[in-house]
Design an enzyme around this catalytic site. Sequence first.
Site, PDB file in Angstrom:
ATOM      1  CB  THR A  28      17.961   4.493  58.615  1.00 35.58           C
ATOM      2  OG1 THR A  28      16.762   4.730  57.871  1.00 35.58           O
ATOM      3  CG2 THR A  28      18.989   5.559  58.263  1.00 35.58           C
ATOM      4  CG  HIS A 178       9.071   5.510  54.481  1.00 35.46           C
ATOM      5  ND1 HIS A 178       8.150   5.473  55.505  1.00 35.46           N
ATOM      6  CD2 HIS A 178      10.296   5.614  55.085  1.00 35.46           C
ATOM      7  CE1 HIS A 178       8.783   5.556  56.671  1.00 35.46           C
ATOM      8  NE2 HIS A 178      10.087   5.632  56.439  1.00 35.46           N
ATOM      9  CG  ASN A 181       8.343   5.857  60.903  1.00 31.46           C
ATOM     10  OD1 ASN A 181       7.375   5.515  61.582  1.00 31.46           O
ATOM     11  ND2 ASN A 181       9.341   5.038  60.630  1.00 31.46           N
ATOM     12  CE1 TYR A 183      11.991  10.935  58.028  1.00 35.48           C
ATOM     13  CE2 TYR A 183      11.108   8.725  58.219  1.00 35.48           C
ATOM     14  CZ  TYR A 183      12.045   9.677  58.574  1.00 35.48           C
ATOM     15  OH  TYR A 183      13.034   9.379  59.484  1.00 35.48           O
ATOM     16  CG  ASN A 238      10.988  12.131  62.065  1.00 35.69           C
ATOM     17  OD1 ASN A 238      12.030  12.539  62.552  1.00 35.69           O
ATOM     18  ND2 ASN A 238      10.923  11.010  61.366  1.00 35.69           N
TER      19      ASN A 238
END
Length: 366
Positions: A28, A178, A181, A183, A238
């Site tokens: 990112t 994805h 992580n 998400y 996260n």
Amino acid sequence: MSMPTNLFEPFKLGPITLPNRLVMAPLTRNRALPPGMVPSPLAVDYYGQRASAGLLVTEASQISQQGQGYQDTPGIFSREQVAAWRRVTDRVHERGGHIFIQLWHVGRISHTALQANGAAPVAPSALRAKGKTFVNGTFADVSEPRALELSEIPGIIDDFKRATANAREAGFDGVEVHGANGYLLDQFAKDGANKRTDAYGGSIENRAKLMLEVTKAVVGEIGAERTGIRISPVTPANDISDSNPQPLFDYIVDHLNVLKLVYIHVIEGATGGPRDIAPFDYASLRKRFSGAYVANNGYDFELATKVLAAGAADLIAFGKPFISNPDLVERLKRGAPLNAWDKNTFYGGGAKGYTDYPTLQAEAAQ
């Protein structure tokens, strides 16, 4: 090179022959252009400079406005975004490279300022993550999410499918789902974030369902031979956690194998942190999966060489070294020193710390 390695040997990834076994991990960089979250002209140079990697995987790109969680991250849901990504893929292909796009929905790791009409972010359950996001030029606590209604879940799957069709139109060689992580797909899979009592909560089978349904929809759009997925069994990134990740990810990988995906991209340990943060048998995933295993997290030349020699992985993903070394493949081949990266320019900004790192060739010319 002091030791023999097969890091620089070609590798057949589905229909594509990669020139080497180095993968540039998704990174990112927060340089998309508002208001449309369109990849900038600088992105064309950035990815083009790194086309000597066996495979480039783009920065995570949201499948919808709802899927955005950070300031200035690119999307793959509008015509303008598709056109801008096409310029990126054209440049990479001109230079003999191969590029997949990573498809992203952040779920609860977002902020009302990024959502349409200031709406709450969505999640499997209305549990706020302990963490921050980057929005309006500063770091802010993530917003309180709302739980997705059962009736909304088919729309999320459709957004992934539409983004995959857009990726094909933009000229990508494939897509990476994805699922890592902390998400959205990871939030559904892990019991620390998913407290649902319906068909998407409770048992491993139910919690894994959305990740597998999304992946199946993506495969239906672009083909299994052009679909990979990223997973992170034990990362705490996260504010994500699971009480028993081994059976969960054994189950997920068994079912990804049935879908015949071209690769699984596995973050071993804590994302960008210790590799040994929690016990986990990655060899179990490797055994269960007949496609390529992409190993990720803290790899350097020595560790990559060792893991490839042991047959524990097929491809090795490098992250931050690719930020500061556009010619990382050549530098590792020659045993040349690597440029140090500048953390202050990782996120946001312009060319500085993005497209201005020197290659060996440029250094020699000076």
